[in-house]
Enzyme design. Structure first.
Site, PDB file in Angstrom:
ATOM      1  N   TYR A 103      23.874  80.869  45.634  1.00  0.00           N
ATOM      2  CA  TYR A 103      23.913  81.325  47.020  1.00  0.00           C
ATOM      3  C   TYR A 103      24.128  82.836  47.018  1.00  0.00           C
ATOM      4  O   TYR A 103      25.101  83.329  46.451  1.00  0.00           O
ATOM      5  CB  TYR A 103      25.046  80.662  47.825  1.00  0.00           C
ATOM      6  CG  TYR A 103      25.213  81.313  49.178  1.00  0.00           C
ATOM      7  CD1 TYR A 103      24.271  81.104  50.186  1.00  0.00           C
ATOM      8  CD2 TYR A 103      26.273  82.169  49.434  1.00  0.00           C
ATOM      9  CE1 TYR A 103      24.399  81.727  51.416  1.00  0.00           C
ATOM     10  CE2 TYR A 103      26.399  82.796  50.662  1.00  0.00           C
ATOM     11  CZ  TYR A 103      25.464  82.567  51.643  1.00  0.00           C
ATOM     12  OH  TYR A 103      25.582  83.184  52.854  1.00  0.00           O
ATOM     13  N   ARG A 162      16.863  82.479  54.344  1.00  0.00           N
ATOM     14  CA  ARG A 162      17.278  82.631  55.737  1.00  0.00           C
ATOM     15  C   ARG A 162      17.028  84.049  56.226  1.00  0.00           C
ATOM     16  O   ARG A 162      16.725  84.949  55.443  1.00  0.00           O
ATOM     17  CB  ARG A 162      18.743  82.231  55.848  1.00  0.00           C
ATOM     18  CG  ARG A 162      18.940  80.738  55.572  1.00  0.00           C
ATOM     19  CD  ARG A 162      20.386  80.329  55.385  1.00  0.00           C
ATOM     20  NE  ARG A 162      21.240  80.782  56.462  1.00  0.00           N
ATOM     21  CZ  ARG A 162      22.563  80.819  56.369  1.00  0.00           C
ATOM     22  NH1 ARG A 162      23.182  80.444  55.272  1.00  0.00           N
ATOM     23  NH2 ARG A 162      23.287  81.247  57.376  1.00  0.00           N
ATOM     24  N   ALA A 176      22.879  80.719  36.904  1.00  0.00           N
ATOM     25  CA  ALA A 176      22.965  79.457  37.641  1.00  0.00           C
ATOM     26  C   ALA A 176      24.363  79.226  38.187  1.00  0.00           C
ATOM     27  O   ALA A 176      25.357  79.508  37.533  1.00  0.00           O
ATOM     28  CB  ALA A 176      22.571  78.300  36.731  1.00  0.00           C
ATOM     29  N   ASN A 222       3.668  68.173  80.364  1.00  0.00           N
ATOM     30  CA  ASN A 222       3.166  67.426  79.229  1.00  0.00           C
ATOM     31  C   ASN A 222       4.248  66.494  78.682  1.00  0.00           C
ATOM     32  O   ASN A 222       5.429  66.811  78.721  1.00  0.00           O
ATOM     33  CB  ASN A 222       2.742  68.373  78.099  1.00  0.00           C
ATOM     34  CG  ASN A 222       1.548  69.211  78.464  1.00  0.00           C
ATOM     35  OD1 ASN A 222       1.582  69.969  79.416  1.00  0.00           O
ATOM     36  ND2 ASN A 222       0.482  69.062  77.716  1.00  0.00           N
ATOM     37  N   ASN A 243      31.048  85.785  50.692  1.00  0.00           N
ATOM     38  CA  ASN A 243      30.909  86.878  51.642  1.00  0.00           C
ATOM     39  C   ASN A 243      31.717  86.718  52.915  1.00  0.00           C
ATOM     40  O   ASN A 243      31.707  87.601  53.755  1.00  0.00           O
ATOM     41  CB  ASN A 243      29.420  87.074  51.994  1.00  0.00           C
ATOM     42  CG  ASN A 243      28.785  85.824  52.565  1.00  0.00           C
ATOM     43  OD1 ASN A 243      29.112  84.709  52.179  1.00  0.00           O
ATOM     44  ND2 ASN A 243      27.846  86.001  53.466  1.00  0.00           N
ATOM     45  N   TYR A 244      32.457  85.650  53.061  1.00  0.00           N
ATOM     46  CA  TYR A 244      33.158  85.387  54.318  1.00  0.00           C
ATOM     47  C   TYR A 244      34.612  85.019  54.020  1.00  0.00           C
ATOM     48  O   TYR A 244      34.890  84.116  53.229  1.00  0.00           O
ATOM     49  CB  TYR A 244      32.452  84.247  55.053  1.00  0.00           C
ATOM     50  CG  TYR A 244      33.008  83.907  56.409  1.00  0.00           C
ATOM     51  CD1 TYR A 244      33.067  84.855  57.416  1.00  0.00           C
ATOM     52  CD2 TYR A 244      33.458  82.628  56.687  1.00  0.00           C
ATOM     53  CE1 TYR A 244      33.568  84.537  58.670  1.00  0.00           C
ATOM     54  CE2 TYR A 244      33.956  82.289  57.939  1.00  0.00           C
ATOM     55  CZ  TYR A 244      34.014  83.255  58.928  1.00  0.00           C
ATOM     56  OH  TYR A 244      34.502  82.942  60.165  1.00  0.00           O
ATOM     57  N   LYS A 299      20.594  84.613  52.198  1.00  0.00           N
ATOM     58  CA  LYS A 299      20.731  85.027  53.585  1.00  0.00           C
ATOM     59  C   LYS A 299      21.092  86.505  53.629  1.00  0.00           C
ATOM     60  O   LYS A 299      22.035  86.934  52.958  1.00  0.00           O
ATOM     61  CB  LYS A 299      21.833  84.216  54.287  1.00  0.00           C
ATOM     62  CG  LYS A 299      21.933  84.535  55.755  1.00  0.00           C
ATOM     63  CD  LYS A 299      23.295  84.618  56.367  1.00  0.00           C
ATOM     64  CE  LYS A 299      24.418  85.200  55.621  1.00  0.00           C
ATOM     65  NZ  LYS A 299      25.198  86.220  56.332  1.00  0.00           N
ATOM     66  N   HIS A 358      18.323  79.489  39.751  1.00  0.00           N
ATOM     67  CA  HIS A 358      18.689  78.161  40.219  1.00  0.00           C
ATOM     68  C   HIS A 358      20.152  78.055  40.638  1.00  0.00           C
ATOM     69  O   HIS A 358      21.012  78.758  40.140  1.00  0.00           O
ATOM     70  CB  HIS A 358      18.371  77.088  39.180  1.00  0.00           C
ATOM     71  CG  HIS A 358      18.604  77.501  37.769  1.00  0.00           C
ATOM     72  ND1 HIS A 358      17.629  78.133  37.030  1.00  0.00           N
ATOM     73  CD2 HIS A 358      19.666  77.419  36.956  1.00  0.00           C
ATOM     74  CE1 HIS A 358      18.100  78.395  35.821  1.00  0.00           C
ATOM     75  NE2 HIS A 358      19.333  77.978  35.757  1.00  0.00           N
ATOM     76  N   SER A 392      26.495  82.519  34.496  1.00  0.00           N
ATOM     77  CA  SER A 392      26.509  81.267  35.255  1.00  0.00           C
ATOM     78  C   SER A 392      27.889  80.955  35.812  1.00  0.00           C
ATOM     79  O   SER A 392      28.908  81.293  35.224  1.00  0.00           O
ATOM     80  CB  SER A 392      26.066  80.114  34.359  1.00  0.00           C
ATOM     81  OG  SER A 392      24.739  80.304  33.951  1.00  0.00           O
TER      82      SER A 392
END
Length: 183
Positions: free
Chosen positions: A123, A90, A137, A1, A143-144, A108, A120, A162
């Site tokens: 992460y 994620r 906020a 295709n 985390n890394y 994630k 808002h 915040s």
């Protein structure tokens, strides 16, 4: 295709899948802008606003609301939970009943307990957020460290102010208060 033929087939499949979701009790505000994966599961009385993309492995339980411009992949969205607008969830993300992830939030491998919220500009990665906890906020989980990833645990009923940076591994206890701007 040819690629054009594949695009035509994808369009036809998406049309059928959108109709199936609506016949199953979901409301799609602008069906033509919602993109499903082959395995997307959508419950009854789910509201999906325009421009939402479902990648593989997404389950949306009854009564959930997915606001516009969200990207979801490998997530479980619990009953009456709310996502977005402009959120990215994620793989490995779980939102329990009435949890809320608001605008410009990325999540994630995180589990948000019942009624937990990150409204808002946040992460949350490799995290456990207890029931009823509030994430202010601009908060991020760091985390890394350049070599390894670590978990952040936020207890039930905790309040994170915040612009906080939670440097993992860390445990924020139940009912704890983290002042705004903390590291």
């Amino acid at each position: 295709n040819s690629r054009a033929e594949l695009a035509t087939l994808e369009h036809e499949w998406q049309q059928r899948r959108r109709t199936q979701a609506m016949e199953g009790g979901a409301t799609l505000i602008d069906p033509a802008t919602v993109w499903f994966s082959h395995d997307t599961q959508v419950g009854r009385d789910v509201l999906i606003e325009p421009n939402v993309f479902f990648g593989p492995g997404v389950t949306v339980h009854d009564g959930a609301v997915i606001r516009g411009f969200c990207h979801l992949e490998g997530v479980i969205i619990g009953p009456a939970a709310e996502v977005g607008p402009f959120a990215r969830l994620r793989p490995g993300t779980v939102l329990e009943r009435k949890a809320k992830v608001g605008n410009f939030v990325e999540v994630k491998k995180a589990h948000l307990g019942e009624g937990a919220k990150a409204n808002h500009l946040t992460y949350l990665g490799d995290a456990e957020v207890g029931a009823g906890a509030n994430i202010g906020a601009g908060t991020i989980t760091c985390n890394y460290d350049g070599f390894f990833k670590y978990r952040t645990v936020i207890g039930p009923g905790a309040f994170v102010g915040s612009n906080s940076s939670l440097v993992a591994p860390i445990l924020v206890g139940a009912g704890a208060i983290v002042g705004a701007g903390s590291v």
